[in-house]
Design an enzyme around this catalytic site. Sequence first.
Site, mmCIF file in Angstrom:
data_model
loop_
_atom_site.group_PDB
_atom_site.id
_atom_site.type_symbol
_atom_site.label_atom_id
_atom_site.label_comp_id
_atom_site.label_asym_id
_atom_site.label_seq_id
_atom_site.Cartn_x
_atom_site.Cartn_y
_atom_site.Cartn_z
ATOM 1 N N PHE A 56 0.807 -1.227 0.000
ATOM 2 C CA PHE A 56 0.000 0.000 0.000
ATOM 3 C C PHE A 56 0.836 1.271 0.000
ATOM 4 C CE2 PHE A 56 0.888 -0.079 4.572
ATOM 5 C CZ PHE A 56 1.043 1.273 4.850
ATOM 6 N N LYS A 76 -1.362 -7.274 -9.103
ATOM 7 C CA LYS A 76 -2.310 -7.374 -7.988
ATOM 8 C C LYS A 76 -1.880 -6.296 -6.991
ATOM 9 C CE LYS A 76 -3.120 -8.557 -4.287
ATOM 10 N NZ LYS A 76 -3.507 -7.533 -3.306
ATOM 11 N N GLU A 125 -5.009 -3.902 -1.964
ATOM 12 C CA GLU A 125 -6.458 -3.646 -1.961
ATOM 13 C C GLU A 125 -6.796 -2.376 -1.178
ATOM 14 O OE1 GLU A 125 -4.709 -5.967 -0.530
ATOM 15 O OE2 GLU A 125 -5.666 -6.921 1.200
ATOM 16 N N ARG A 126 -5.803 -1.819 -0.463
ATOM 17 C CA ARG A 126 -6.085 -0.580 0.286
ATOM 18 C C ARG A 126 -5.952 0.653 -0.603
ATOM 19 N NH1 ARG A 126 -1.914 -2.318 4.829
ATOM 20 N NH2 ARG A 126 -2.883 -4.278 5.397
ATOM 21 N N SER A 151 5.278 -6.924 3.382
ATOM 22 C CA SER A 151 5.878 -7.198 4.688
ATOM 23 C C SER A 151 6.665 -8.512 4.640
ATOM 24 C CB SER A 151 4.769 -7.270 5.737
ATOM 25 O OG SER A 151 3.802 -8.204 5.331
ATOM 26 N N CYS A 159 9.500 1.860 3.414
ATOM 27 C CA CYS A 159 10.417 0.764 3.742
ATOM 28 C C CYS A 159 11.831 1.282 3.905
ATOM 29 C CB CYS A 159 10.374 -0.303 2.663
ATOM 30 S SG CYS A 159 11.022 0.287 1.107
ATOM 31 N N GLU A 164 9.179 -3.866 13.105
ATOM 32 C CA GLU A 164 9.045 -2.760 12.154
ATOM 33 C C GLU A 164 7.768 -2.010 12.549
ATOM 34 O OE1 GLU A 164 7.750 -3.625 8.127
ATOM 35 O OE2 GLU A 164 9.015 -2.024 7.359
HETATM 36 P P1 NAD Z 1 1.467 -6.592 3.085
HETATM 37 O O1 NAD Z 1 2.500 -7.670 3.165
HETATM 38 O O2 NAD Z 1 0.358 -6.580 4.046
HETATM 39 O O3 NAD Z 1 0.768 -6.617 1.627
HETATM 40 C C1 NAD Z 1 1.510 -6.648 0.435
HETATM 41 C C2 NAD Z 1 0.715 -7.384 -0.635
HETATM 42 O O4 NAD Z 1 0.520 -8.734 -0.218
HETATM 43 C C3 NAD Z 1 -0.666 -6.789 -0.873
HETATM 44 O O5 NAD Z 1 -0.917 -6.786 -2.253
HETATM 45 C C4 NAD Z 1 -1.590 -7.737 -0.124
HETATM 46 O O6 NAD Z 1 -2.847 -7.836 -0.708
HETATM 47 C C5 NAD Z 1 -0.860 -9.058 -0.221
HETATM 48 N N1 NAD Z 1 -1.117 -9.922 0.950
HETATM 49 C C6 NAD Z 1 -1.382 -9.524 2.216
HETATM 50 N N2 NAD Z 1 -1.557 -10.593 3.013
HETATM 51 C C7 NAD Z 1 -1.401 -11.684 2.240
HETATM 52 C C8 NAD Z 1 -1.441 -13.092 2.503
HETATM 53 N N3 NAD Z 1 -1.704 -13.573 3.710
HETATM 54 N N4 NAD Z 1 -1.223 -13.933 1.471
HETATM 55 C C9 NAD Z 1 -0.961 -13.462 0.244
HETATM 56 N N5 NAD Z 1 -0.898 -12.142 -0.054
HETATM 57 C C10 NAD Z 1 -1.117 -11.265 0.919
HETATM 58 O O7 NAD Z 1 2.283 -5.199 3.091
HETATM 59 P P2 NAD Z 1 1.696 -3.729 3.178
HETATM 60 O O8 NAD Z 1 1.178 -3.499 4.559
HETATM 61 O O9 NAD Z 1 0.804 -3.446 2.030
HETATM 62 O O10 NAD Z 1 3.037 -2.882 2.959
HETATM 63 C C11 NAD Z 1 3.904 -2.506 3.981
HETATM 64 C C12 NAD Z 1 5.092 -3.425 4.067
HETATM 65 O O11 NAD Z 1 5.791 -3.453 2.812
HETATM 66 C C13 NAD Z 1 6.121 -2.971 5.089
HETATM 67 O O12 NAD Z 1 6.596 -4.093 5.783
HETATM 68 C C14 NAD Z 1 7.222 -2.349 4.234
HETATM 69 O O13 NAD Z 1 8.496 -2.330 4.823
HETATM 70 C C15 NAD Z 1 7.182 -3.234 3.050
HETATM 71 N N6 NAD Z 1 7.801 -2.600 1.887
HETATM 72 C C16 NAD Z 1 8.984 -3.086 1.447
HETATM 73 C C17 NAD Z 1 9.610 -2.494 0.369
HETATM 74 C C18 NAD Z 1 10.909 -3.034 -0.162
HETATM 75 O O14 NAD Z 1 11.243 -2.749 -1.308
HETATM 76 N N7 NAD Z 1 11.642 -3.797 0.619
HETATM 77 C C19 NAD Z 1 9.008 -1.392 -0.266
HETATM 78 C C20 NAD Z 1 7.782 -0.934 0.217
HETATM 79 C C21 NAD Z 1 7.174 -1.544 1.285
#
Ligand code: NAD
Length: 499
Positions: A149, A173, A176-177, A226, A281, A384
């Site tokens: 998101f 994909k 969704e937020r 994450s 991140c 985090e």
């Molecule tokens: P998230 O892991 O909740 O969601 C990321 C994606 O995974 C979304 O599209 C979501 O729909 C999907 N998802 C969520 N739960 C799932 C599950 N159980 N099974 C399969 N898919 C699932 O992350 P977020 O809250 O949207 O983003 C924040 C996180 O992303 C933070 O931890 C941040 O550090 C990280 N991030 C990392 C980078 C990088 O390049 N390392 C860059 C940006 C953000």
Amino acid sequence: MQELCHFIDGQHVAGTSGRFADVFNPATGEVQAKVPLATKAEVDAAVAKAAEAQKAWAATNPQRRARVMMKFADLINRDMDKLAEAVSREHGKTLPDARGDVQRGLEVVEFCMGAPHLLKGEFVDNGGPGIDLYSMRQPLGVVAGITPFNFPAMIPLWKLAGALVCGNAMILKPSERVPTTAMMLAEMIIEAGLPEGVLQVVHGDKESVDALLDNETIQAVAFVGSTSIAQYIYSRATANGKRAQCFGGAKNHMIIMPDADLDKAADALVGAGFGAAGERCMAISVAVPVGEETADRLIEALVPRIEKLKVGPYTAGEGVDFGPVITAAAKQRINGLVDSGVKQGAELVIDGRDFSLQGYEDGFFVGPSLFDRVTPDMDIYKEEIFGPVLSTVRAESYEEALDLVSGNEYGNGTSIYTADGDTARDFASRVNVGMVGINFPIPVPLSYFTFGGWKKSGFGDLNQYGPDAFRFYTKTKTVTARWFSGIKEGGEFHFKAMD
Ligand code: NAD
């Protein structure tokens, strides 16, 4: 209530699952739209259509594919303000920050205009008697991009630009937020000349992600989110024989040496710690001053700067430094972690927990918090937080600070503030982290380098964007060729364009 759609074969297509997620306006707490959550059948149908469309796209020469990127970049510039507004509306970040979100994605699109050069293979003439060897970079087929998101424009662009210009089709994909920006980008790239079906946007949650991970047509999965989900997706995708790059969470430290310019370091920390409400991140969430005196001076410099920060909705304009966090649950989690810091003995110098904004009482706002005397066993250090909370861990020496950063389970970004070139070089060389800033707080590499964290911040072998994207999104075929005889006359003599 606005009901959003998937984007399939260039058309807005309503979801059929009957399941939806709420899309909030984080500043007011109101639900502003509903986004459909795709079923496995919807995902599989989108993939099958993408596979059809990919064949002709792969056969389109790289220069023509690059021209789509050129036009796409023009359209992103044309619609910059609209895109930024869409980012702010769903994410909550300020408009200047949202423009930066779009801009850093646009730069990756610009890099991808060099595809004809970047896709060239290698050649050796006469590797044996009359034998030539050459390699080709060929597209993988249909790939998946799954994005978080916190950068609604930048990360989808990081994923899709490289994938598409290499001749692949992509199922994107998005989170969704924040679903709208990805839809706008998909419409714009069709306007730029991408054939319909080559980029499909499917919204969803775990069900749609699992469908992508298990679909045999999907050749590669590019994920950002994450760490626990990154690890899960990496394991399942690779177990299913797919190529995967999965980038996860972070805990980024800044070391402040006694010789650092403390005003510059404090300015940098405030921007890198609290910008975008800490939902980056590459945010700096841990300050590591070296020596008690440096620590005291740093806290003294930070306090007035943090107290001056203005928190508010993006609609309030230029005066706002950062906006709300993404959900009520995120707000609750952040405040809970601040509570735990207090309970576990850290010194809460500035407390942002009770922040409230008149007229926006239901918004997901969290004020800035500053902790001093944090120790590595505390939850606020280990987790985090992904919110506007800066922790200070005091180190007695440079070596202790270096060990702390290198020993952390995450390895996304880090930074050092110092006036000494030798210390800076030593740090850059020895620290066990993927991206390093020297007197630079958020070292997100430019689009012609690559982005990738180490340890629990990244799973897979290749980084995202830059030259690594061309390696990730292609497979190499190597040809050994021998021609026994040939006709050495009768060529074409007119100057012809490549079609
Ligand atoms: P998230 O892991 O909740 O969601 C990321 C994606 O995974 C979304 O599209 C979501 O729909 C999907 N998802 C969520 N739960 C799932 C599950 N159980 N099974 C399969 N898919 C699932 O992350 P977020 O809250 O949207 O983003 C924040 C996180 O992303 C933070 O931890 C941040 O550090 C990280 N991030 C990392 C980078 C990088 O390049 N390392 C860059 C940006 C953000």
